[in-house]
Design a protein around this motif. Structure first.
Motif, mmCIF file in Angstrom:
data_model
loop_
_atom_site.group_PDB
_atom_site.id
_atom_site.type_symbol
_atom_site.label_atom_id
_atom_site.label_comp_id
_atom_site.label_asym_id
_atom_site.label_seq_id
_atom_site.Cartn_x
_atom_site.Cartn_y
_atom_site.Cartn_z
ATOM 1 N N VAL A 51 19.714 -88.076 -17.564
ATOM 2 C CA VAL A 51 18.964 -88.966 -18.439
ATOM 3 C C VAL A 51 17.486 -88.618 -18.304
ATOM 4 C CG1 VAL A 51 18.251 -91.340 -18.829
ATOM 5 C CG2 VAL A 51 20.609 -90.818 -18.194
ATOM 6 N N VAL A 52 16.869 -88.483 -19.414
ATOM 7 C CA VAL A 52 15.430 -88.251 -19.354
ATOM 8 C C VAL A 52 14.739 -89.384 -20.083
ATOM 9 C CG1 VAL A 52 13.546 -86.715 -19.917
ATOM 10 C CG2 VAL A 52 15.789 -85.789 -19.354
ATOM 11 N N LEU A 53 13.975 -90.089 -19.364
ATOM 12 C CA LEU A 53 13.291 -91.223 -19.980
ATOM 13 C C LEU A 53 12.084 -90.734 -20.761
ATOM 14 C CD1 LEU A 53 13.367 -93.698 -16.970
ATOM 15 C CD2 LEU A 53 14.874 -93.636 -18.951
ATOM 16 N N SER A 54 11.926 -91.265 -21.903
ATOM 17 C CA SER A 54 10.769 -90.876 -22.701
ATOM 18 C C SER A 54 9.522 -91.517 -22.122
ATOM 19 C CB SER A 54 10.955 -91.345 -24.145
ATOM 20 O OG SER A 54 10.777 -92.740 -24.197
ATOM 21 N N GLU B 105 6.523 -95.974 -19.821
ATOM 22 C CA GLU B 105 5.368 -96.848 -19.920
ATOM 23 C C GLU B 105 5.815 -98.312 -19.924
ATOM 24 O OE1 GLU B 105 1.472 -97.934 -19.961
ATOM 25 O OE2 GLU B 105 2.458 -96.051 -19.467
ATOM 26 N N ALA B 106 6.832 -98.563 -20.701
ATOM 27 C CA ALA B 106 7.344 -99.931 -20.779
ATOM 28 C C ALA B 106 7.841 -100.382 -19.409
ATOM 29 C CB ALA B 106 8.483 -99.996 -21.796
ATOM 30 N N ASP C 48 -1.030 -90.951 -19.889
ATOM 31 C CA ASP C 48 -1.577 -92.137 -20.537
ATOM 32 C C ASP C 48 -2.165 -91.790 -21.883
ATOM 33 O OD1 ASP C 48 -0.776 -93.572 -18.511
ATOM 34 O OD2 ASP C 48 -2.748 -94.181 -17.784
ATOM 35 N N GLU C 49 -2.899 -90.710 -21.878
ATOM 36 C CA GLU C 49 -3.530 -90.312 -23.127
ATOM 37 C C GLU C 49 -2.485 -90.081 -24.199
ATOM 38 O OE1 GLU C 49 -7.235 -87.558 -23.377
ATOM 39 O OE2 GLU C 49 -6.313 -87.357 -21.420
ATOM 40 N N ALA C 50 -1.493 -89.371 -23.774
ATOM 41 C CA ALA C 50 -0.457 -88.997 -24.729
ATOM 42 C C ALA C 50 0.162 -90.223 -25.381
ATOM 43 C CB ALA C 50 0.606 -88.179 -24.024
ATOM 44 N N HIS C 51 0.333 -91.253 -24.621
ATOM 45 C CA HIS C 51 1.071 -92.378 -25.201
ATOM 46 C C HIS C 51 0.229 -93.505 -25.695
ATOM 47 C CE1 HIS C 51 4.068 -90.000 -24.012
ATOM 48 N NE2 HIS C 51 3.846 -90.149 -22.735
ATOM 49 N N ASP C 52 -0.794 -93.750 -24.993
ATOM 50 C CA ASP C 52 -1.642 -94.831 -25.452
ATOM 51 C C ASP C 52 -2.317 -94.437 -26.741
ATOM 52 O OD1 ASP C 52 -2.782 -96.007 -22.234
ATOM 53 O OD2 ASP C 52 -0.882 -96.155 -23.297
ATOM 54 N N GLY C 53 -2.483 -93.150 -26.923
ATOM 55 C CA GLY C 53 -3.162 -92.699 -28.119
ATOM 56 C C GLY C 53 -4.638 -93.025 -28.075
ATOM 57 N N GLU C 54 -5.011 -93.653 -27.014
ATOM 58 C CA GLU C 54 -6.415 -93.980 -26.890
ATOM 59 C C GLU C 54 -7.188 -92.715 -26.558
ATOM 60 O OE1 GLU C 54 -5.434 -98.295 -25.003
ATOM 61 O OE2 GLU C 54 -6.820 -96.975 -23.976
#
Length: 892
Positions: free
Chosen positions: A700-703, A708-709, A824-830
């Motif tokens: 299993v590979v968690l996205s 993050e969740a 973080d950057e990748a997902h937060d998009g911030e």
DNA sequence: TGTTAGTCAATATT
DNA sequence: AATATTGACTAACA
């Protein structure tokens, strides 16, 4: 003392009172003085007046006036009287002052007296205290002497069991010698006496008298009872229980029948029973009681030999792990135990009485470690059914000595696990002294043992067969099984290669891996083993028809077991894991040895660590502080240490690397077909049966979003309830077990992360602050969570190794920070700066970690052991810091 | 039953 | 190819 104190107080008060009065008197003196002055001035005035009068008289005489002289006379009289009065007053006051002064003096002297007497009293009391202390110490020494005595007792017990043999007390036999009689007969013969002594003794001793109770203080070290008594007393469970029941009886009996309790007949009966020495019954009493001591010793042995409660419970006590834990942690006092409840203690005592028991169990444990559980996630490879039937058969065969059948049943599923030559030697020679801590041997054999209805030790007492025969027959089976495998294997084996291997083993694997500390006798033993079994060549990968490629990943690594000295060392000696791993990393890097070669086995079936590459990586990158490691967890570090101490280590590994390559190439050439078969996902069993196609289990590979969740959820609640987990799983469309696992892993990993960062922080502090490793403890808790984002400026580092380590630490931190930031950057998009992101991630982790700790503290608070348990957990963190930092700073 | 420690082995990254 | 990461699993334990 208190009285004296009170008196003192009273006196003090009185003194104060007097002081006050004196002060008052002094005030009076002031008045007197003032009066005197006044008087003087008056006198002066009078004199002046007289002169004036004279003058005036003259004047008056000259110019006449008759009233003035009369006026003067009256005034004189007035002053005179006043003067007299004042003088009188003064005298009175003076007398008073004198008296008061006297009083004060008296009081002062009495005070000193009292002080002296008080001091004397204090001294006296102190002396008394000292003598009490001395007495206490004496008693303590006596107690210690007693402990020694206990040990002698135990030894004698062992001697007895060895020398008297099973003929006298078959039930308690720890001796490996097998009796000639049939087991069944023994069984019945044996159980009877035990029972009768349990129950009968108490009854028959009813008339026992308390008058035989020996004097308390009489039993000291110096009064060693005759040998026969020691033997009697340390004998067998029935003995002790008998004496106990008599003791217990004495109490209840004397209470119930006071009139009878002093009878001489009872007395003589007791004496007949226990011998003439009045201390004998006391010895018995003492012997029975000590369940706590037994538990303590068992715990100690289990700890020392790395034997799990589960194994111990199964083989020795016939109890579940939980029960064992209960018994060991909270042994009931002997008199609170029922006959049945006493049994485990009898067994434990017997277990302790013979070291062979412990060693045997240790070897069993060693085998079980790697064997009982197949970690290979090959579904359906062994259904419960087939497993059981095999085991049943094994069991039957064990008794019937039908080795061939055993072998065939074993080989059916021995497709994945083949014992290494070292195992074979060890088992064949019965030299389990050096114990296989590591996972050794055949999975199947291990599990077959674990399911035996009786442990060797139990068989020992129940069927009157000592443990050795069982082990022997088991050993022989294995041995014969190995033989068969061997013959098969050699056919497909390149002879030259095999020859090389064989000749290499004695030198490389025996000598080379040995620590300098290992004894020569051990060496001799091993050498002779090798000589005895020249044909026991290792099973090389290409050898088995079934498993050329399976072996590569499935065979468990076998390592030279740690010697007992090494064992001791790694139990008790403090090791600086950061330093150690650093050295290992350097050495590996310098010599181009990869983690895989370092950690994994080389089909010799040998390895330095016996861990997979991944584990090695983890271990080297994030060493845990020594004090936080379990016995098992320390093992790899000890092996590393041993490896570092070995002058030949690199050479050896290079050689292995080389050989490995050769073997690998050979296999590529010779077994293309098999590879093809295997590549298709089908495995072939030992006898040609095909197993169900093996669907490779994908991980299993968690996205990133899912992670993050989960992280967010963790911050909320590091220990979510099953309900929450279920909820999360549904929201994220994951399996609940995945979520659970994630939380487990995250908690575990965040804990480890803290350690490294704390170390880094402290090393920073050291480099910028003082040179020595004397940091204040008070600072530490903060430092633990003070991630080093702010302290990036490197100070002046004198020590090069310090610099290196610091750099390594920083690098690893920076690396992880960057990673975290990227994620973080990748997902937060911030589109924030990477520094912000890293700081953010740090904050998050800090918070998360704090949460976790808070949670645990809260949880702990609800428990009884809250203080011991978790309080020191948080202290642990600071202790870690100290360790980590001192390792950095103190080191040369 | 639930937790932690220690690993493995599949994947990811370097 | 060497390393690092990480989901999963076992053992030990309370």
């Amino acid at each position: 003392m208190r009285d004296v104190e009170a008196e003192n107080q009273k006196l003090r008060e009185r003194l104060q009172e007097y002081d006050r009065e004196v002060a008052e008197v002094k005030g009076h003196e002031e008045t007197i003085k003032a009066l005197r002055e006044k008087l003087e001035s008056y006198e002066h005035l009078i004199q002046c007046g007289t002169n004036d009068e004279d003058e005036e008289e003259e004047r008056n005489a000259n110019c006449a006036g008759k009233e003035r002289p009369h006026e003067n006379e009256a005034m004189m009289v007035d002053v005179e009287t006043a003067n007299q009065a004042l003088e009188a007053e003064l005298a009175v006051k003076q007398r008073e002052v004198e008296r008061l002064m006297e009083d004060v003096q008296k009081l002062q002297s009495s005070l000193t007296e009292l002080t002296n007497s008080t001091a004397n009293q204090i001294r006296e009391l102190q002396q008394q205290l000292d003598s009490k202390h001395a007495l206490l110490q004496e008693l303590e020494e006596k107690l210690e002497a007693q402990a020694d005595y206990e040990e002698i007792k135990r030894e004698l017990n062992v001697l007895r069991s060895m020398e008297l043999g099973s003929s006298e007390h078959p039930a308690e036999q720890g001796s490996p010698r097998r009796q000639e009689d049939s087991g069944q007969d023994r069984d019945s013969v044996q159980k009877q006496p035990i029972n009768s002594s349990f129950t009968g003794s108490a009854e028959s001793r009813l008339p026992a008298s308390p008058s035989t109770t020996p004097p308390r203080s009489g039993h000291t070290h110096s009064q060693t009872p005759p040998l026969s008594q020691i033997l009697l007393k340390s004998k067998a469970p029935p003995e002790s229980s008998r004496s106990f029941s008599s003791d217990l009886f004495r109490h209840s009996f004397s209470a119930a029948f006071p009139s009878l309790s002093g009878k001489s007949s009872a007395n003589s009966f007791l004496q007949r029973t226990f011998g003439q020495n009045p201390y004998s019954s006391d010895l018995h009493t003492e012997e029975e009681v000590d369940t706590a001591e037994i538990a303590r010793q068992v715990k100690e042995q289990l700890m020392k030999h790395n034997i799990g409660q589960r194994v111990f419970g199964h083989y020795v006590l016939g109890l579940s792990q939980g029960s064992v834990s209960e018994i060991l942690a909270r042994p009931k006092p002997w008199n609170k135990l029922t006959v049945r409840g006493k049994e485990p203690f009898h067994k434990m005592r017997h277990f302790l009485s013979d070291e062979q028991n412990i060693l045997t169990l240790r070897s069993i444990q060693g085998r079980q470690r790697g064997n009982i559980t197949s970690r290979v996630r090959a579904p359906e490879s062994s259904s419960d059914e087939s497993h059981k039937s095999i085991l049943d058969q094994t069991k039957r065969d064990l008794q019937g000595h039908k080795f061939e059948r055993v072998h065939s049943s074993l080989s059916v599923s021995s497709d994945d696990n083949l014992p290494s030559v070292l195992d074979v030697q060890q088992v064949a020679s019965g030299s389990m002294m050096t114990s296989d801590l590591s996972s050794l041997g055949s999975k199947l054999l291990g599990s077959s043992i674990s399911v035996l209805p009786y442990s060797p030790l139990e068989l020992n007492s129940a069927k009157n067969t000592s443990c050795s025969p069982v082990m022997d027959s088991w050993r022989e089976q294995w041995w014969s099984a190995i033989h068969c495998e061997q013959r098969k294997d050699t056919h497909t084996q390149d002879d030259t290669e095999l020859g090389n291997m064989v000749s290499e083993i004695p030198v490389s694997s025996q000598d080379y891996w040995k620590d300098q500390s290992s004894t020569s006798s051990e060496q001799n033993l091993q050498v002779s083993n090798t000589n005895e079994t020249p044909h026991s060549s290792p099973l090389l990968p290409s050898s088995s028809s079934s498993s050329s490629s399976l072996q590569t990943k499935q065979t468990k690594a076998a390592m030279t077991p740690l010697t007992s000295e090494q064992y001791e060392r790694f139990m008790y000696q403090e090791v600086d894991t950061v330093e150690l791993t650093q050295q290992v990393k350097e050495k590996l890097a310098k010599n181009g040895i990869c983690q895989k070669v370092f950690g994994e086995k080389h089909l010799f079936g040998e390895a330095v660590l016996g861990l997979t590459q991944g584990s090695v990586s983890d271990l080297l990158a994030r060493p845990k502080p020594w004090h936080r490691l379990s016995v098992k967890g320390r093992e790899p570090y000890v092996r590393m240490q041993r490896w570092l101490n070995d002058t030949n280590n690199i050479h050896k590994l290079r050689e292995i690397k080389h050989t490995e390559k050769k073997v690998y190439l050979k296999r590529r050439v010779s077994s293309v077909c098999e590879d093809a078969v295997l590549d298709s996902g089908v495995c072939v069993g030992e006898f040609g049966q095909e197993c169900v196609p093996q669907v490779k289990k994908s991980r299993v590979v968690l996205s990133a979003q899912e992670k993050e969740a989960l992280r967010k959820a963790y911050e909320e609640k590091p220990y979510p309830s099953p309900g929450t987990i279920e909820e999360l799983a549904q929201q994220l469309r994951l399996k609940a077990s995945t979520v659970t696992n994630w939380f487990h892993n995250y908690r575990s990993r965040i804990r480890r992360g803290v350690f490294m960062e704390a170390a880094a922080v402290k090393s920073d502090g050291v480099s910028e602050g003082q040179t020595s490793g004397t940091q204040e403890r008070a600072e530490l808790p903060d430092a633990t969570f003070n991630f080093p984002e702010s302290s990036a400026a490197p100070g002046i580092l004198r020590d090069s190794s310090l610099r290196r380590r610091k750099a390594a630490n920083l690098n690893s931190i920076i690396h992880r920070l960057e990673k975290a930031a990227n994620r973080d950057e990748a997902h937060d998009g911030e589109a924030c700066e990477s520094q912000d992101a890293s700081a953010d991630s740090l904050r998050r982790r800090k918070a998360a970690n704090l949460n976790s700790i808070i949670h645990r503290l809260e949880k702990a608070a609800n428990r009884d052991e809250a203080h011991d348990g978790e309080a020191c957990e948080s202290q642990d963190a600071s202790a870690e810091c100290v360790n980590a930092s001192s390792s950095v700073s103190v080191d040369n």
